[in-house]
Design an enzyme around this catalytic site. Structure first.
Site, PDB file in Angstrom:
ATOM      1  N   HIS A 201       0.523  -0.861   0.161  1.00 32.00           N
ATOM      2  CA  HIS A 201       0.235  -0.290  -0.043  1.00 32.00           C
ATOM      3  C   HIS A 201       0.958   1.525  -0.055  1.00 32.00           C
ATOM      4  O   HIS A 201       0.118   2.293  -0.715  1.00 32.00           O
ATOM      5  CB  HIS A 201      -1.143   0.104   1.341  1.00 32.00           C
ATOM      6  N   TYR A 202       2.290   1.704   0.585  1.00 25.56           N
ATOM      7  CA  TYR A 202       2.834   2.563  -0.226  1.00 25.56           C
ATOM      8  C   TYR A 202       2.949   2.999  -1.527  1.00 25.56           C
ATOM      9  O   TYR A 202       3.077   3.751  -1.522  1.00 25.56           O
ATOM     10  CB  TYR A 202       4.270   1.712   0.797  1.00 25.56           C
ATOM     11  N   HIS A 264       7.649  -2.199   2.075  1.00 22.85           N
ATOM     12  CA  HIS A 264       6.963  -1.078   1.309  1.00 22.85           C
ATOM     13  C   HIS A 264       8.508   0.311   1.336  1.00 22.85           C
ATOM     14  O   HIS A 264       8.800   0.748   0.449  1.00 22.85           O
ATOM     15  CB  HIS A 264       6.491  -0.062   2.966  1.00 22.85           C
ATOM     16  N   ARG A 362       4.982   9.648  14.787  1.00 21.92           N
ATOM     17  CA  ARG A 362       4.682   8.893  13.348  1.00 21.92           C
ATOM     18  C   ARG A 362       4.970   9.458  12.005  1.00 21.92           C
ATOM     19  O   ARG A 362       4.720  10.914  12.115  1.00 21.92           O
ATOM     20  CB  ARG A 362       3.571   8.742  13.025  1.00 21.92           C
TER      21      ARG A 362
HETATM   22  C1  BG6 Z   1       1.981  -1.874   7.480  1.00 25.54           C
HETATM   23  C2  BG6 Z   1       2.064  -2.945   8.753  1.00 25.54           C
HETATM   24  O1  BG6 Z   1       1.807  -2.974   6.015  1.00 25.54           O
HETATM   25  O2  BG6 Z   1       1.568  -0.605   7.525  1.00 25.54           O
HETATM   26  C3  BG6 Z   1       1.829  -2.091   9.708  1.00 25.54           C
HETATM   27  O3  BG6 Z   1       2.123  -4.199   8.573  1.00 25.54           O
HETATM   28  C4  BG6 Z   1       1.470  -0.772  10.021  1.00 25.54           C
HETATM   29  O4  BG6 Z   1       2.501  -3.192  11.417  1.00 25.54           O
HETATM   30  C5  BG6 Z   1       1.503  -0.084   8.738  1.00 25.54           C
HETATM   31  O5  BG6 Z   1       1.075  -0.313  10.834  1.00 25.54           O
HETATM   32  C6  BG6 Z   1       1.862   1.370   8.324  1.00 25.54           C
HETATM   33  O6  BG6 Z   1       0.748   1.626   6.743  1.00 25.54           O
HETATM   34  P1  BG6 Z   1       0.695   3.122   7.756  1.00 25.54           P
HETATM   35  O7  BG6 Z   1      -0.113   3.656   6.265  1.00 25.54           O
HETATM   36  O8  BG6 Z   1      -0.087   3.454   8.568  1.00 25.54           O
HETATM   37  O9  BG6 Z   1       2.016   3.945   7.341  1.00 25.54           O
END
Ligand code: BG6
Length: 789
Positions: A201-202, A264, A362
């Site tokens: 999803h990244y 990612h 974050r």
């Molecule tokens: C996920 C991981 O792929 O990405 C999680 O399994 C992580 O551990 C998450 O928290 C982070 O994604 P985002 O989109 O919140 O940055």
């Protein structure tokens, strides 16, 4: 009609708009977390974006739960659907009602359930006088369920000819290279590569998706900058404040490297590092260039990474997994990894990948920091951001959160004014007081998306429009695992540094790098996670010096042993070059010396490589490019990382006249001739040997008389295992060396080590027992497992 169907089958990825018809989307795991948090919202967005464009849709939420309960759970998941901010509320309500009416729950458990689903779709399409365009199956289920579902879809739920099938998978895609390969093979038996969409999803995050277009649009400015001459380092960072609570059963198995870095951060790294294709929208070209970038990644070793674990993790694991009080997990929740890329563009530029849970903020970003050789005479207050070469020069793809709070692209004003897409991105307004990487926002040309969009809704739209460049192909996936698996294996028993979590962590996890090594800046951890049992840590031991077969023995834990051997070889080399102007080193193949080669390549900058001649102790009769070839091992773990004049490299001539080790080709004699011509008295300065579990050394095997005595310097021999034919230095030649080092590592060598310690000179039975340099020195290097068991 037939003609149309054939065309559609052939061009499965023609734009959906051209195919106008009905699309069924089946969300497997429709009541799960991911579906609740992102997928239903993403599907609603897809509907909002596409509804006016001549496509009809049906959405099938599916799970194993029985219909009534499943329906209720799904209704709950759909409650929180929100409207796009810029949409008229009344219009949105209307679309939401339509969307809810089109979304039905169904239990998908047995093959019959899948058959019924197929029939229902066909009936609906027929009833409404539509043509079926395609079906999307979104697997939002744990990977152990993939294969059964895939089998059912393939056998019973493929759409008819002329319609496409797309199946979408969520990570984890395996646990290491082998398991990823197995899963890929299984899925490959049900689906074509072009039917599969593996989500990272990244790749849907707006700033990440802009990396290639940005590089493309700014080719002119970046052409001269995007390389080792100008880039100081690249940081690929994903910090999280959340911890793993509630997900420990998943996390225990994966840990931060598999969860974040392998996918990612690696994807982002390759987007930055790859050569730019002419057409960045061609998914085939992007994939090819990505694979090239993977091939150029230098192999990781234990010293490439540091690991941490937030303090509360083990207690959470005990609670969630119902483990006893004595249980302490070694799973890392924090990792920093230093990556190098061995190509002309990036040689020497450190890429730092870092991610962790329970950190102080974050934030996600990739930051390309440029070198700065300027010195400004004028006071800092007078430096103008556009002109001053003294201000930091950087390009940041800000993925989200942090001080900025949203995706952005930032380019230092003293670099160049970038082009960004005319649509979709806008220049950011100055925010007084806001500092980004220690500089006011006004130091940057700064852009952010006009409309912030969730990664999943972007990816769903790409799936619908068959835009495969945002997904992970099988080759891409396996290339990434090939890169990460050796590091993961070598870190399997590594004890992570404990950190308190949040702001309290302070500087405990700060990193620094030196050559190929990454370390914590603070050397003394306050506390270590207790390892299983009360096994002593490597640092509890010192290198042990004693004797073995009446020659000096150096014994230590593997890492220390390799360091010691590497330093000893360097010292011998320096001395030889000082005295004779050159150093003749003969190296063995096999697995034990790999760590040594890596250590020599990464950590020994004063090694006189320019004056070193590298010879092979033995070789398998395979082409030199074969992965089994000893020369190939030397090439990939040592030669490609160092600068040795090519005429100083002496592979064994096992492949002559397009055949392997044929007596008539006289390869052994040729090598012997080369040695006699270049090495004074045919006496190597140092020969590195190993010892096999059967007592063989070099390619001199028990019960095979060749090469144990006589005049021949180089011989052809027979091995009991494949490849059977070998070329080897003979025992008399080895014994002419000024120094012989024998490296023995691992528990499997324990028995032969004990046996050989007792036997006399019996080379026919145990060729290693014949190693005794006539006037040189023999030193044994054994790790504790080989020596003590
Ligand atoms: C996920 C991981 O792929 O990405 C999680 O399994 C992580 O551990 C998450 O928290 C982070 O994604 P985002 O989109 O919140 O940055």
């Amino acid at each position: 009609m037939l003609m149309v169907a054939v065309c559609v089958a052939l061009v499965g990825c023609l734009q959906a708009q051209e195919l106008q018809g009905h699309v069924s989307i089946i969300l497997l795991g429709a009541t799960g977390d991911l579906a609740k948090k992102y997928l239903w919202q993403g599907l609603f967005q897809l509907y909002v974006d596409e509804v006016g464009k001549d496509h009809s849709f049906s959405f099938h939420g599916a799970a194993l739960t029985a219909p009534k309960q499943g329906q209720e759970l799904m209704a709950k998941a759909l409650e929180s659907l929100s409207c796009p901010k810029d949409m008229e509320p009344s219009h949105c309500m209307e679309l939401k009602d339509q969307f809810l009416r089109l979304s039905q729950y169904r239990q998908l458990k047995t093959v019959e359930d899948y058959e019924t689903l197929a029939k229902d779709i066909e009936a609906q399409v027929k009833e409404e006088g539509l043509r079926e365009t395609g079906r999307i199956f979104y697997f939002s289920v744990p990977p152990f369920a993939y294969v059964d579902i895939a089998r059912n879809i393939n056998s019973s739920c493929r759409p008819g000819p002329g319609s496409w099938l797309r199946v979408v998978f969520e990570k984890p895609f395996g646990h290491d290279h082998l398991s990823a390969q197995q899963l890929a093979t299984e899925l490959g038996s049900f689906f074509q590569e072009e039917e599969m969409y593996r989500v990272d999803h990244y790749l849907g995050k707006q700033a990440v998706a802009q990396i290639l277009p940005f590089r493309d649009q700014n080719r002119k400015a970046l052409d001269s900058l995007w390389n080792r001459h100008h880039v100081e380092r690249v940081e690929v960072i994903m910090k999280e404040t959340v911890d793993a609570e509630g997900r420990i059963s998943f996390y225990e198995e994966y840990g931060v490297i598999r969860d974040i870095l392998q996918n990612h951060l690696t994807e982002i790294l390759t987007l930055v590092a790859m050569e730019l294709p002419h057409d960045v929208s061609s998914s085939a070209a992007v994939l090819q260039h990505k694979l090239q970038a993977f091939r150029a990644l230098r192999g990781l070793h234990r010293g490439s990474a540091v690991l941490g674990q937030y303090q509360a993790y083990s207690a959470q694991a005990r609670r969630e997994l119902q483990r006893p009080e004595s249980f302490h997990s070694l799973t890392p929740t924090f990792a920093g990894v230093l990556v190098h890329i061995d190509n002309l563009r990036w040689e020497g530029v450190p890429f730092i990948l870092m991610s962790g849970k329970a950190l102080d903020e974050r934030v996600g970003y990739v930051r390309i920091l440029f070198k700065n050789r300027a010195f400004c005479v004028h006071r800092e207050g007078h430096w103008a951001p556009e002109q001053s070469q003294c201000l930091p020069r950087q390009i940041i793809f800000h993925i989200g959160h942090g001080e900025l709070g949203h995706p952005a692209i930032l380019v230092s004003r003293n670099l160049f004014r970038p082009s960004v897409p005319a649509h979709g991105w806008m220049e950011l307004q100055e925010r007084p007081g806001l500092q980004v990487f220690g500089r006011p926002l006004s130091d940057f040309y700064a852009y952010s998306p006009v409309k912030e969009r969730d990664a999943y809704s972007i990816l769903l739209s790409h799936i619908f429009h068959c835009r495969k460049e945002s997904f992970i192909t099988t080759e891409n996936l396996l290339a990434s695992w090939v890169f990460w698996t050796p590091l993961l294996d070598s870190l399997a028993h590594e004890v992570p540094r404990l950190y308190p979590g949040g702001a309290e962590t302070g500087h405990l996890l700060d990193l620094e790098f030196n050559g190929g090594h990454l370390t914590f800046s603070q050397q003394q951890p306050e506390q270590l996670v207790p390892g299983p049992g009360s096994a002593p840590k490597p640092s509890d031991f010192r290198v042990l010096g004693t004797r073995y077969r009446e020659s000096p023995l150096i014994s230590a834990w593997p890492e220390e042993l390799i360091s010691k051997l590497a330093s000893d070889i360097e010292a011998t080399a320096v001395q030889a070059v000082r005295r004779f102007g050159k150093f003749h080193l003969a190296l063995s193949g096999g697995s034990s010396p790999i760590a040594l080669f890596q250590q020599l390549a990464m950590g020994h900058y004063s090694f006189p490589w320019a004056h070193t001649h590298l010879w092979l102790v033995d070789e398998r009769c395979v082409p030199l490019s074969d992965p089994d070839s000893n020369f190939q091992g030397l090439q990939s773990h040592l030669l490609q990382h160092i600068r040795v004049p090519y005429y100083n490299i002496h592979p064994m001539p096992v492949h002559l006249h397009q055949r392997l080790c044929a007596e008539e080709d006289q390869g052994a004699q040729t090598y012997a001739g080369e040695i006699s011509a270049l090495v004074a008295n045919s006496s190597f300065d140092l020969v590195l040997l190993g010892m096999g579990t059967d007592g063989h050394t070099a390619s001199l095997f028990p019960q095979s008389p060749t090469g144990l005595d006589g005049e021949q310097l180089v011989v052809l021999t027979q091995s009991p295992s494949r490849p059977y034919q070998r070329m080897s230095l003979s025992l008399p030649l080895i014994n002419r060396a000024k120094k012989v080092a024998v490296l023995v590592m691992g528990r499997t060598k324990r028995e032969i080590t004990m046996l050989v310690s007792r036997v006399g000179h019996e080379p026919k039975k145990w060729p290693i027992s014949g190693v005794l340099p006539s006037s040189g020195q023999l030193v044994w290097y054994m790790d504790y497992e080989a020596f003590l068991g």
